[in-house]
Design an enzyme around this catalytic site. Sequence first.
Site, PDB file in Angstrom:
ATOM      1  N   HIS A 102      68.289  35.596  21.107  1.00 12.73           N
ATOM      2  CA  HIS A 102      69.165  34.706  21.868  1.00 12.73           C
ATOM      3  C   HIS A 102      70.608  34.852  21.408  1.00 12.73           C
ATOM      4  O   HIS A 102      70.881  35.180  20.267  1.00 12.73           O
ATOM      5  CB  HIS A 102      68.727  33.240  21.776  1.00 12.73           C
ATOM      6  CG  HIS A 102      68.632  32.675  20.403  1.00 12.73           C
ATOM      7  ND1 HIS A 102      67.615  32.979  19.519  1.00 12.73           N
ATOM      8  CD2 HIS A 102      69.426  31.786  19.749  1.00 12.73           C
ATOM      9  CE1 HIS A 102      67.786  32.311  18.397  1.00 12.73           C
ATOM     10  NE2 HIS A 102      68.895  31.592  18.500  1.00 12.73           N
ATOM     11  N   HIS A 104      74.193  32.709  21.259  1.00 21.49           N
ATOM     12  CA  HIS A 104      74.874  31.426  21.365  1.00 21.49           C
ATOM     13  C   HIS A 104      76.207  31.715  22.063  1.00 21.49           C
ATOM     14  O   HIS A 104      76.935  32.629  21.654  1.00 21.49           O
ATOM     15  CB  HIS A 104      75.159  30.838  19.985  1.00 21.49           C
ATOM     16  CG  HIS A 104      73.928  30.467  19.230  1.00 21.49           C
ATOM     17  ND1 HIS A 104      73.408  29.190  19.220  1.00 21.49           N
ATOM     18  CD2 HIS A 104      73.103  31.207  18.450  1.00 21.49           C
ATOM     19  CE1 HIS A 104      72.329  29.166  18.473  1.00 21.49           C
ATOM     20  NE2 HIS A 104      72.120  30.380  17.987  1.00 21.49           N
TER      21      HIS A 104
END
Length: 117
Positions: A102, A104
């Site tokens: 992932h 941010h």
Amino acid sequence: MSGSVPDCIFCKIVAGDIPAEVLARNDHAVAFRDVNPQAPFHALVVPVDHQPDAAASAAADPAVLGHMVTLADEVANASGNEDYRLVANTGAGAGQSVFHTHLHVLGATTSMTETLV
């Protein structure tokens, strides 16, 4: 490893099994608001297929990282953040707490002042 992992929270969000404030999605990635924001604008962009971290995603399919960055740019700009930071933690020692790749997406803060180079 690809596809989804049954006990992965991000896999469950991608599948729609856990609610999230989804901001955008494409065939390769999903962007949603972080439930514990660290900036006025804080979204996460995750690939649809599960890999434990960005390095593993790059090894499996380098193009997926490009799709993730494109989606990150779209949600940052849609939220009024022309300038933003992308962070990918790799490993627990670097602060990664969910082991599904992932990014941010952090924006709308003046506290991001450190330089890395």
